[in-house]
Motif scaffolding. Sequence first.
Motif, PDB file in Angstrom:
ATOM      1  N   LYS A  47      41.006 -51.176  10.231  1.00 13.71           N
ATOM      2  CA  LYS A  47      41.734 -50.564  11.354  1.00 13.71           C
ATOM      3  C   LYS A  47      41.781 -49.045  11.193  1.00 13.71           C
ATOM      4  O   LYS A  47      41.531 -48.300  12.144  1.00 13.71           O
ATOM      5  CB  LYS A  47      43.157 -51.132  11.410  1.00 13.71           C
ATOM      6  CG  LYS A  47      44.027 -50.534  12.480  1.00 13.71           C
ATOM      7  CD  LYS A  47      45.422 -51.132  12.430  1.00 13.71           C
ATOM      8  CE  LYS A  47      46.318 -50.491  13.470  1.00 13.71           C
ATOM      9  NZ  LYS A  47      47.678 -51.026  13.421  1.00 13.71           N
ATOM     10  N   CYS A  50      38.195 -47.471  11.567  1.00 16.09           N
ATOM     11  CA  CYS A  50      37.762 -47.524  12.972  1.00 16.09           C
ATOM     12  C   CYS A  50      38.571 -46.562  13.838  1.00 16.09           C
ATOM     13  O   CYS A  50      38.049 -46.000  14.801  1.00 16.09           O
ATOM     14  CB  CYS A  50      37.835 -48.951  13.503  1.00 16.09           C
ATOM     15  SG  CYS A  50      36.564 -50.025  12.792  1.00 16.09           S
ATOM     16  N   SER A  51      39.820 -46.343  13.489  1.00 15.81           N
ATOM     17  CA  SER A  51      40.626 -45.374  14.231  1.00 15.81           C
ATOM     18  C   SER A  51      40.125 -43.948  13.966  1.00 15.81           C
ATOM     19  O   SER A  51      40.033 -43.139  14.892  1.00 15.81           O
ATOM     20  CB  SER A  51      42.097 -45.523  13.847  1.00 15.81           C
ATOM     21  OG  SER A  51      42.896 -44.761  14.708  1.00 15.81           O
ATOM     22  N   ARG A  53      37.072 -43.310  13.285  1.00 14.95           N
ATOM     23  CA  ARG A  53      35.821 -43.315  14.057  1.00 14.95           C
ATOM     24  C   ARG A  53      36.112 -43.023  15.533  1.00 14.95           C
ATOM     25  O   ARG A  53      35.457 -42.189  16.162  1.00 14.95           O
ATOM     26  CB  ARG A  53      35.144 -44.679  13.927  1.00 14.95           C
ATOM     27  CG  ARG A  53      33.905 -44.843  14.799  1.00 14.95           C
ATOM     28  CD  ARG A  53      33.544 -46.295  15.037  1.00 14.95           C
ATOM     29  NE  ARG A  53      34.585 -46.958  15.816  1.00 14.95           N
ATOM     30  CZ  ARG A  53      34.802 -48.272  15.812  1.00 14.95           C
ATOM     31  NH1 ARG A  53      34.076 -49.072  15.059  1.00 14.95           N
ATOM     32  NH2 ARG A  53      35.760 -48.788  16.553  1.00 14.95           N
ATOM     33  N   ASP A  54      37.096 -43.720  16.091  1.00  7.97           N
ATOM     34  CA  ASP A  54      37.402 -43.581  17.516  1.00  7.97           C
ATOM     35  C   ASP A  54      37.918 -42.183  17.872  1.00  7.97           C
ATOM     36  O   ASP A  54      37.801 -41.762  19.021  1.00  7.97           O
ATOM     37  CB  ASP A  54      38.419 -44.637  17.945  1.00  7.97           C
ATOM     38  CG  ASP A  54      37.869 -46.059  17.820  1.00  7.97           C
ATOM     39  OD1 ASP A  54      36.632 -46.228  17.664  1.00  7.97           O
ATOM     40  OD2 ASP A  54      38.679 -46.999  17.855  1.00  7.97           O
ATOM     41  N   HIS A  55      38.485 -41.476  16.909  1.00  5.47           N
ATOM     42  CA  HIS A  55      38.990 -40.122  17.134  1.00  5.47           C
ATOM     43  C   HIS A  55      38.106 -39.053  16.496  1.00  5.47           C
ATOM     44  O   HIS A  55      38.472 -37.874  16.461  1.00  5.47           O
ATOM     45  CB  HIS A  55      40.421 -40.007  16.586  1.00  5.47           C
ATOM     46  CG  HIS A  55      41.411 -40.810  17.356  1.00  5.47           C
ATOM     47  ND1 HIS A  55      41.673 -42.125  17.089  1.00  5.47           N
ATOM     48  CD2 HIS A  55      42.179 -40.480  18.418  1.00  5.47           C
ATOM     49  CE1 HIS A  55      42.573 -42.574  17.934  1.00  5.47           C
ATOM     50  NE2 HIS A  55      42.889 -41.611  18.763  1.00  5.47           N
ATOM     51  N   TYR A  56      36.946 -39.463  16.010  1.00  4.79           N
ATOM     52  CA  TYR A  56      36.070 -38.550  15.274  1.00  4.79           C
ATOM     53  C   TYR A  56      35.721 -37.301  16.082  1.00  4.79           C
ATOM     54  O   TYR A  56      35.744 -36.185  15.551  1.00  4.79           O
ATOM     55  CB  TYR A  56      34.798 -39.279  14.835  1.00  4.79           C
ATOM     56  CG  TYR A  56      33.887 -38.459  13.964  1.00  4.79           C
ATOM     57  CD1 TYR A  56      34.271 -38.102  12.675  1.00  4.79           C
ATOM     58  CD2 TYR A  56      32.636 -38.048  14.414  1.00  4.79           C
ATOM     59  CE1 TYR A  56      33.435 -37.356  11.856  1.00  4.79           C
ATOM     60  CE2 TYR A  56      31.798 -37.299  13.610  1.00  4.79           C
ATOM     61  CZ  TYR A  56      32.200 -36.954  12.339  1.00  4.79           C
ATOM     62  OH  TYR A  56      31.371 -36.208  11.539  1.00  4.79           O
ATOM     63  N   GLN A  57      35.431 -37.470  17.363  1.00  4.77           N
ATOM     64  CA  GLN A  57      35.068 -36.315  18.186  1.00  4.77           C
ATOM     65  C   GLN A  57      36.223 -35.326  18.291  1.00  4.77           C
ATOM     66  O   GLN A  57      36.014 -34.112  18.292  1.00  4.77           O
ATOM     67  CB  GLN A  57      34.596 -36.744  19.577  1.00  4.77           C
ATOM     68  CG  GLN A  57      33.986 -35.604  20.384  1.00  4.77           C
ATOM     69  CD  GLN A  57      32.804 -34.945  19.673  1.00  4.77           C
ATOM     70  OE1 GLN A  57      31.858 -35.604  19.264  1.00  4.77           O
ATOM     71  NE2 GLN A  57      32.857 -33.625  19.509  1.00  4.77           N
ATOM     72  N   TYR A  84      30.682 -51.130  11.201  1.00  3.85           N
ATOM     73  CA  TYR A  84      31.669 -50.540  12.117  1.00  3.85           C
ATOM     74  C   TYR A  84      31.213 -49.211  12.712  1.00  3.85           C
ATOM     75  O   TYR A  84      32.000 -48.524  13.360  1.00  3.85           O
ATOM     76  CB  TYR A  84      33.020 -50.402  11.407  1.00  3.85           C
ATOM     77  CG  TYR A  84      33.588 -51.768  11.089  1.00  3.85           C
ATOM     78  CD1 TYR A  84      34.092 -52.588  12.096  1.00  3.85           C
ATOM     79  CD2 TYR A  84      33.569 -52.266   9.788  1.00  3.85           C
ATOM     80  CE1 TYR A  84      34.578 -53.855  11.811  1.00  3.85           C
ATOM     81  CE2 TYR A  84      34.058 -53.537   9.504  1.00  3.85           C
ATOM     82  CZ  TYR A  84      34.559 -54.321  10.515  1.00  3.85           C
ATOM     83  OH  TYR A  84      35.038 -55.576  10.243  1.00  3.85           O
ATOM     84  N   LYS A  85      29.935 -48.853  12.506  1.00  6.72           N
ATOM     85  CA  LYS A  85      29.352 -47.633  13.076  1.00  6.72           C
ATOM     86  C   LYS A  85      30.215 -46.401  12.786  1.00  6.72           C
ATOM     87  O   LYS A  85      30.576 -45.643  13.683  1.00  6.72           O
ATOM     88  CB  LYS A  85      29.121 -47.804  14.575  1.00  6.72           C
ATOM     89  CG  LYS A  85      28.132 -48.912  14.883  1.00  6.72           C
ATOM     90  CD  LYS A  85      27.959 -49.119  16.374  1.00  6.72           C
ATOM     91  CE  LYS A  85      26.925 -50.137  16.743  1.00  6.72           C
ATOM     92  NZ  LYS A  85      26.803 -51.335  15.962  1.00  6.72           N
ATOM     93  N   SER A 136      48.132 -46.977  10.769  1.00  6.32           N
ATOM     94  CA  SER A 136      48.084 -46.393  12.105  1.00  6.32           C
ATOM     95  C   SER A 136      48.540 -44.934  12.193  1.00  6.32           C
ATOM     96  O   SER A 136      48.081 -44.209  13.069  1.00  6.32           O
ATOM     97  CB  SER A 136      48.898 -47.241  13.077  1.00  6.32           C
ATOM     98  OG  SER A 136      50.250 -47.298  12.668  1.00  6.32           O
TER      99      SER A 136
END
Length: 152
Positions: A47, A50-51, A53-57, A84-85, A136
């Motif tokens: 989790k 991946c979080s 990752r999702d906020h990497y930009q 999980y890329k 989180s």
Amino acid sequence: MALKLGDKLPRLTLKDQEGENYHFSRLENTALVVFFYPKDFTPGCTKEACSFRDHYQEFQDLGAEVVGISTDNENSHKKFASKYKLPFVLLSDKEKRARKAFGVKPGLLGLLPGRETFVFNKDKKLIHRFNSMGASQHIPEALNSLKKIQGK
């Protein structure tokens, strides 16, 4: 000894998920978010990774690079990053040299490796440190500390 605010990023070389030597010094003029997590493929660590990752930009837009560290070996990291890329580097700290250098304490009554995030400015000085076994909060804590130094 634990890192304190204002301390410089420790000089370390660890193996990345490709088995290559990784030196933090290669990241010149870049802020850095280093997150320590207990283990690849566990629910909380997946989790958290991946979080990130999702906020990497968002981290990139704030001029920061993200690096994850656990005691898993390079092969485990490679599978974890691939599945999980994950767009950032994962480093293997099998001998716990990085954990010791950063002062990461064990979690859950000493049974698990700790989960802790460190944020360094472009000069590689520690500006924020966050310790919580809950996955989180690490991302908003890191993003907010980067936004503060940029006045956003």
